[in-house]
Design an enzyme around this catalytic site. Structure first.
Site, PDB file in Angstrom:
ATOM      1  N   ASP A   1      13.935  49.967   6.956  1.00  0.00           N
ATOM      2  CA  ASP A   1      14.218  48.577   6.613  1.00  0.00           C
ATOM      3  C   ASP A   1      14.820  48.349   5.201  1.00  0.00           C
ATOM      4  O   ASP A   1      15.612  47.651   4.851  1.00  0.00           O
ATOM      5  CB  ASP A   1      12.884  48.150   6.171  1.00  0.00           C
ATOM      6  CG  ASP A   1      12.442  47.640   7.796  1.00  0.00           C
ATOM      7  OD1 ASP A   1      12.829  47.582   8.639  1.00  0.00           O
ATOM      8  OD2 ASP A   1      11.131  46.930   7.570  1.00  0.00           O
TER       9      ASP A   1
ATOM     10  N   GLU B   1      12.538  41.123   2.235  1.00  0.00           N
ATOM     11  CA  GLU B   1      11.175  41.435   2.259  1.00  0.00           C
ATOM     12  C   GLU B   1      10.870  42.653   1.481  1.00  0.00           C
ATOM     13  O   GLU B   1       9.936  42.746   1.186  1.00  0.00           O
ATOM     14  CB  GLU B   1      10.983  41.619   3.895  1.00  0.00           C
ATOM     15  CG  GLU B   1       9.586  42.154   4.063  1.00  0.00           C
ATOM     16  CD  GLU B   1       9.297  42.357   5.771  1.00  0.00           C
ATOM     17  OE1 GLU B   1      10.357  42.374   6.481  1.00  0.00           O
ATOM     18  OE2 GLU B   1       8.149  42.455   5.918  1.00  0.00           O
TER      19      GLU B   1
ATOM     20  N   ASP C   1      15.667  39.417   6.137  1.00  0.00           N
ATOM     21  CA  ASP C   1      14.576  40.328   6.790  1.00  0.00           C
ATOM     22  C   ASP C   1      15.490  41.317   7.482  1.00  0.00           C
ATOM     23  O   ASP C   1      15.866  41.031   8.552  1.00  0.00           O
ATOM     24  CB  ASP C   1      13.673  39.343   7.556  1.00  0.00           C
ATOM     25  CG  ASP C   1      12.621  40.555   8.346  1.00  0.00           C
ATOM     26  OD1 ASP C   1      12.440  41.467   8.163  1.00  0.00           O
ATOM     27  OD2 ASP C   1      11.547  39.702   8.778  1.00  0.00           O
TER      28      ASP C   1
ATOM     29  N   ILE D   1      14.590  43.948   9.301  1.00  0.00           N
ATOM     30  CA  ILE D   1      14.175  44.045  10.809  1.00  0.00           C
ATOM     31  C   ILE D   1      13.034  43.375  10.765  1.00  0.00           C
ATOM     32  O   ILE D   1      11.951  43.457  10.221  1.00  0.00           O
ATOM     33  CB  ILE D   1      14.078  45.436  11.071  1.00  0.00           C
ATOM     34  CG1 ILE D   1      15.058  46.373  11.097  1.00  0.00           C
ATOM     35  CG2 ILE D   1      13.406  45.822  12.524  1.00  0.00           C
ATOM     36  CD1 ILE D   1      14.919  47.658  11.182  1.00  0.00           C
ATOM     37  N   ASP D   2      13.035  42.174  11.709  1.00  0.00           N
ATOM     38  CA  ASP D   2      11.891  41.680  11.860  1.00  0.00           C
ATOM     39  C   ASP D   2      11.354  42.081  13.165  1.00  0.00           C
ATOM     40  O   ASP D   2      12.004  42.427  14.095  1.00  0.00           O
ATOM     41  CB  ASP D   2      12.301  39.951  12.178  1.00  0.00           C
ATOM     42  CG  ASP D   2      10.958  39.143  12.293  1.00  0.00           C
ATOM     43  OD1 ASP D   2      10.006  39.338  11.800  1.00  0.00           O
ATOM     44  OD2 ASP D   2      10.891  38.444  13.428  1.00  0.00           O
TER      45      ASP D   2
ATOM     46  N   THR E   1       9.323  44.978  13.141  1.00  0.00           N
ATOM     47  CA  THR E   1       9.240  46.145  12.927  1.00  0.00           C
ATOM     48  C   THR E   1       8.301  46.904  13.920  1.00  0.00           C
ATOM     49  O   THR E   1       8.746  48.113  14.431  1.00  0.00           O
ATOM     50  CB  THR E   1       8.657  46.760  11.681  1.00  0.00           C
ATOM     51  OG1 THR E   1       9.233  45.787  10.746  1.00  0.00           O
ATOM     52  CG2 THR E   1       9.209  48.088  11.177  1.00  0.00           C
TER      53      THR E   1
ATOM     54  N   ASP F   1      11.471  35.254   6.976  1.00  0.00           N
ATOM     55  CA  ASP F   1      11.385  35.243   8.515  1.00  0.00           C
ATOM     56  C   ASP F   1      11.868  33.688   9.006  1.00  0.00           C
ATOM     57  O   ASP F   1      12.508  33.735  10.029  1.00  0.00           O
ATOM     58  CB  ASP F   1       9.855  35.041   8.854  1.00  0.00           C
ATOM     59  CG  ASP F   1       8.949  36.544   8.734  1.00  0.00           C
ATOM     60  OD1 ASP F   1       9.608  37.351   9.123  1.00  0.00           O
ATOM     61  OD2 ASP F   1       7.823  36.315   8.380  1.00  0.00           O
TER      62      ASP F   1
HETATM   63  C1  2IP Z   1       6.322  40.020  11.376  1.00  0.00           C
HETATM   64  C2  2IP Z   1       6.823  40.000  12.820  1.00  0.00           C
HETATM   65  C3  2IP Z   1       5.316  39.724  13.715  1.00  0.00           C
HETATM   66  C4  2IP Z   1       4.900  38.461  13.293  1.00  0.00           C
HETATM   67  C5  2IP Z   1       4.578  38.417  11.819  1.00  0.00           C
HETATM   68  C6  2IP Z   1       5.961  38.750  10.747  1.00  0.00           C
HETATM   69  O1  2IP Z   1       7.388  40.422  10.493  1.00  0.00           O
HETATM   70  O2  2IP Z   1       7.785  39.307  13.080  1.00  0.00           O
HETATM   71  O3  2IP Z   1       5.850  40.264  14.744  1.00  0.00           O
HETATM   72  O4  2IP Z   1       3.742  38.411  13.999  1.00  0.00           O
HETATM   73  O5  2IP Z   1       4.330  36.867  11.505  1.00  0.00           O
HETATM   74  O6  2IP Z   1       5.435  38.466   9.566  1.00  0.00           O
HETATM   75  P1  2IP Z   1       3.744  38.076  15.477  1.00  0.00           P
HETATM   76  O7  2IP Z   1       4.389  38.758  16.398  1.00  0.00           O
HETATM   77  O8  2IP Z   1       2.243  37.925  15.969  1.00  0.00           O
HETATM   78  O9  2IP Z   1       4.156  36.631  15.605  1.00  0.00           O
HETATM   79  P2  2IP Z   1       7.865  42.021  10.289  1.00  0.00           P
HETATM   80  O10 2IP Z   1       7.776  42.702  11.482  1.00  0.00           O
HETATM   81  O11 2IP Z   1       9.169  42.009   9.328  1.00  0.00           O
HETATM   82  O12 2IP Z   1       6.606  42.683   9.202  1.00  0.00           O
HETATM   83 CA    CA Z   2       9.419  39.572   9.392  1.00  0.00          CA
HETATM   84 CA    CA Z   3      11.020  43.086   8.276  1.00  0.00          CA
END
Ligand code: 2IP
Ligand code: CA
Ligand code: CA
Length: 413
Positions: free
Chosen positions: A54, A79, A153, A155-156, A158, A334
């Site tokens: 990341d 992030e 971000d 990698i969203d 993760t 995000d």
């Molecule tokens: C996270 C990721 C999660 C999401 C959460 C984000 O970002 O997208 O999947 O939760 O809100 O902050 P959910 O899957 O329940 O929507 P990251 O992976 O970058 O920490």
């Molecule tokens: Ca994210």
């Molecule tokens: Ca991320």
């Protein structure tokens, strides 16, 4: 400002390549999954490696954009922090150095003794990305970069990236979980107003390459993939890179972009047609009250997916009409990129709690959109940039209205 949009897309392509590389190349992949397979000799180190992927991706994007657009330096946020504690407890600031050799040496100070992993990553960091996208090349914008700032971000989703499930069956086109939901998000916003202006969403794991299984089969899963005549691009099938054991096909990515600046609205996608009965996508963590309120609005069309960015992408692609989140569990990084694309398509993202408050007070105007330049007062760390009180992402204003009307009846929201 010719070129910032193209530079954002180029940076997202390099980032997506690194994300794929970490899953594809054995020395990197082993670090990523060792914890799961029980071969963990140093849990902290392996945990660090995941963060390193990341952090490194974010630094690469920051470096490449800052180099091309010096006006953005100091205004590219993400992030991750680039400070990293290595196995010996020393703090290392991860950054892109002048040469691949220097970058590999710096990465080795974190990854020691994994030299091959450090060298693979450094090569990817210094790789030149050529975009072959005629439509994108033709976009000429005049947005001064000194008016903009960036949220990344790297990698969203993760957890899904690490989990790496490849065969999660989509439900009406929406993948409920798995690699598909891991995305690279890069958004630019107006420094003064906080409005999202440019957005790029890159899907590194859009689909599996139909060719690679053939290569692997021929090679029996081992050996070097022969480069095609004329040479293959690095990282592509036939680039001469060693083919690795039992893991199946490589992945192909794709990207989407949008521009919403002044009266300019441009997007790599067309606005999705609205459904008469909306389909709403939710986090699996969403509570029963919200599910119960939205259920009747959508008939049987409540969908669930991982990844905040991926759920917004579902709205952008028209796989859902709205994404509702009742908690402050997403952040500026995000939402900024998907929000810019949604605005380019005529939709947007509003703060849920604020919209409901205004509505209950009798305000019938359009609720305010999220902005990206205002930290939450009194909050510290990542929470400063939380989208407090949840959000609603929508492609068509009538669906925002319908969702808010349904949620206004939920006590406690
Ligand atoms: C996270 C990721 C999660 C999401 C959460 C984000 O970002 O997208 O999947 O939760 O809100 O902050 P959910 O899957 O329940 O929507 P990251 O992976 O970058 O920490
Ligand atoms: Ca994210
Ligand atoms: Ca991320």
């Amino acid at each position: 400002m010719a070129g910032l949009l193209q530079a954002l897309v180029g940076a997202s392509e390099k980032a997506a390549h690194i994300a794929r590389l970490c899953r594809r190349e054995e020395p990197l992949f082993q670090l990523l999954v060792a914890e799961k397979t029980g071969a963990d000799r140093n849990r902290r180190f392996l945990q660090d490696f995941k963060t390193l992927a990341d952090v490194l991706i974010q630094e690469v994007i920051k470096h490449d954009l800052g180099k091309e657009f010096p006006e953005l330096q100091g205004h590219i946020h993400g992030e991750e922090s680039n400070e990293f504690k290595n196995g010996q407890g020393e703090t290392v600031a991860v950054r892109v150095c002048a040469t691949p050799g220097d970058t590999a040496a710096l990465l080795l100070s974190v990854l020691e003794p994994e030299r091959a992993a450090a060298e693979l990553l450094a090569a990817a960091v210094h790789r030149d990305v050529a975009l072959e996208d005629v439509e994108l090349a033709g976009v000429a914008l005049s947005i001064p970069p000194q008016d903009l700032a960036i949220w990344i971000d790297p990698i969203d989703s993760t957890n899904e990236y690490i989990g790496g499930r490849e065969d999660v069956a989509p439900v009406d086109g929406i993948a409920p979980a798995g690699l598909r939901s891991a995305l690279v998000l890069i958004g630019a916003y107006d420094r003064e107003t906080g409005c999202p202006v440019l957005g790029v969403i890159n899907e590194p794991f859009f689909r599996r390459d139909p060719l690679t299984r053939r290569y692997r089969h021929r090679l029996g899963g081992h050996g070097r993939i022969p480069a095609p005549k004329g040479g293959g691009k690095p990282g592509e099938p036939g680039d001469g890179v060693r083919a690795q054991g039992p893991r199946p096909r490589r992945w192909q990515g794709r990207y989407h972009w949008g521009v919403a600046y002044g009266d300019t609205r441009l997007c790599s996608l067309s606005p999705p047609p609205p459904r008469p009965v909306p389909c709403v996508v939710l986090s699996r963590a969403e509570g029963g009250a919200v599910r119960a309120a939205l259920g009747p609005l959508c008939g049987d069309r409540l969908r669930f997916a991982a990844g905040a960015g991926y759920k917004m992408l579902c709205v952008i692609l028209g796989l859902a009409d709205s994404y509702v989140l009742s908690e402050g569990s997403t952040f500026a990084w995000d939402a900024c990129a998907p929000h810019a694309i949604l605005r380019a398509l005529g939709g947007g993202v509003v703060a849920l709690a604020g919209a409901l408050r205004e509505r209950r007070a009798g305000d019938t105007g359009s609720p305010p959109e999220l902005v990206y330049n205002r930290p939450v007062e009194g909050a510290v760390g990542a929470k400063r940039w939380a989208n407090r009180g949840g959000l609603v992402a929508y492609a068509h204003p009538q669906h925002l209205e319908a969702v808010l009307a349904a949620l206004a009846a939920v006590p406690g929201l």
